[in-house]
Structure formats: structure tokens, C-alpha cells
Design a protein around this motif. Structure first.
Motif, PDB file in Angstrom:
ATOM      1  N   PRO A 148      38.348 -31.621  35.558  1.00  0.00           N
ATOM      2  CA  PRO A 148      39.743 -31.186  35.407  1.00  0.00           C
ATOM      3  C   PRO A 148      39.825 -29.731  34.954  1.00  0.00           C
ATOM      4  O   PRO A 148      38.949 -29.238  34.251  1.00  0.00           O
ATOM      5  N   PRO A 150      44.268 -34.486  30.823  1.00  0.00           N
ATOM      6  CA  PRO A 150      43.496 -34.872  32.011  1.00  0.00           C
ATOM      7  C   PRO A 150      41.994 -34.941  31.721  1.00  0.00           C
ATOM      8  O   PRO A 150      41.447 -34.083  31.023  1.00  0.00           O
ATOM      9  N   ASN A 163      45.086 -38.670  34.442  1.00  0.00           N
ATOM     10  CA  ASN A 163      45.946 -37.502  34.243  1.00  0.00           C
ATOM     11  C   ASN A 163      46.481 -37.435  32.825  1.00  0.00           C
ATOM     12  O   ASN A 163      47.358 -36.656  32.537  1.00  0.00           O
TER      13      ASN A 163
END
Length: 157
Positions: A57, A103, A156
Motif C-alpha cells: 500500500p 490500508p 483498505n
């Protein structure tokens, strides 16, 4: 053994650090129980959405929180007698990131042709788990280079 200096260092931390340390200890212990009592297929869906290969991420706007989670998990791992597996550490980190809506990606890797390990009854395959968040690896970085990423469980936050 350097246990006592490490414990004294932890004892000198402020209240905010104590809260995250206690959360990390709780997350590691609950992950340890989960891994020991449940087969992976029963809890893999709680880790996130599966994606082939490794996903890292992007850098988070909350890098200080990512740093604090890394610090807490590694401090507990180094300071206490129980050594948590890479999967336990990854599940604990995943839970802490998900709670804060940051995330993350729990990455599972494999190494074929590994030296047979008596714990795996001579199976020549080895596995490793690590967590990526905030643009880098949070836990499991040291052994990561020896394994090929197979699947990432992406959340997320």
C-alpha cells in the motif's frame, strides 16, 4: 540476556505508548490462539481481499501510527520469552491496522526446495508471512527476501 534493560525501557514509556503496547500484546496473544486452534482456511477471509503476488500500500498520511504499531509489535517480540510466529505477528498487525482504518496487505510467501525441517516432518517447503503498510514492510521484513510472494490479503482499513 538483555531482558531487564528492555523491560526498563518499556516501563519508562508514556501512557500513549503503554496503550499501544497493551493492544499489541492482546493482538499477538489472540492471534497466537487463533493460529494454534483454527485451520487457516477458516479465518483467511478475515485477513482481507486476496490478490496474487505482493501488494505494498502507498504511504499513509498516518505514518506516525504505522511507526508506532511497528514499534509496539517488535518491542513485545524482543522483550518477552514467547516467540510469536510470523503468521501471528502478521495477523496482529492486520488487526491493529484494520482497527485504525489504515490500508495494509498481509503477504504470504513460499520457498520451494528448502532444507527439510524436522518440525514439518521433512517437508521441503517453507512459508513466511509479512505485512506491508505505509509504503513499506511493518513486520516480517528480515526473512522476506528468501520467499516468493504468493498471495496478498489486502485491506483498505
Amino acid at each position: 540476556m538483555k531482558l531487564f534493560p528492555r523491560l526498563f525501557t518499556l516501563l519508562r514509556q508514556g501512557p500513549a505508548r503503554w496503550v499501544i503496547l497493551l493492544e499489541a500484546l492482546w493482538a499477538l496473544e489472540s492471534a497466537h490462539r487463533l493460529v494454534r486452534r483454527t485451520i487457516f482456511i477458516d479465518y483467511k477471509d478475515t485477513l482481507g481481499r486476496p490478490v496474487n503476488g505482493e501488494v505494498v500500500p502507498e504511504k499513509s498520511t498516518r505514518q506516525a501510527v504505522v511507526h508506532d504499531i511497528r514499534w509496539a509489535l517488535t518491542s513485545i517480540e524482543r522483550s518477552f520469552f514467547q516467540r510469536y510466529t510470523c503468521l501471528c505477528q502478521s495477523i496482529a498487525a492486520q488487526r491493529m491496522f484494520a482497527r485504525r482504518r489504515i490500508p495494509y496487505a498481509v503477504v504470504l510467501g513460499a520457498k520451494l526446495g528448502a532444507t527439510p525441517d524436522p518440525r514439518t516432518q521433512g517437508d521441503p517447503m517453507a512459508a513466511h508471512a509479512w505485512v506491508c503498510a505505509g509504503g513499506g514492510v511493518v513486520v516480517g521484513e528480515k526473512e522476506r527476501g528468501m520467499f516468493v510472494p504468493v498471495v496478498s490479503y489486502v485491506g483498505n482499513g
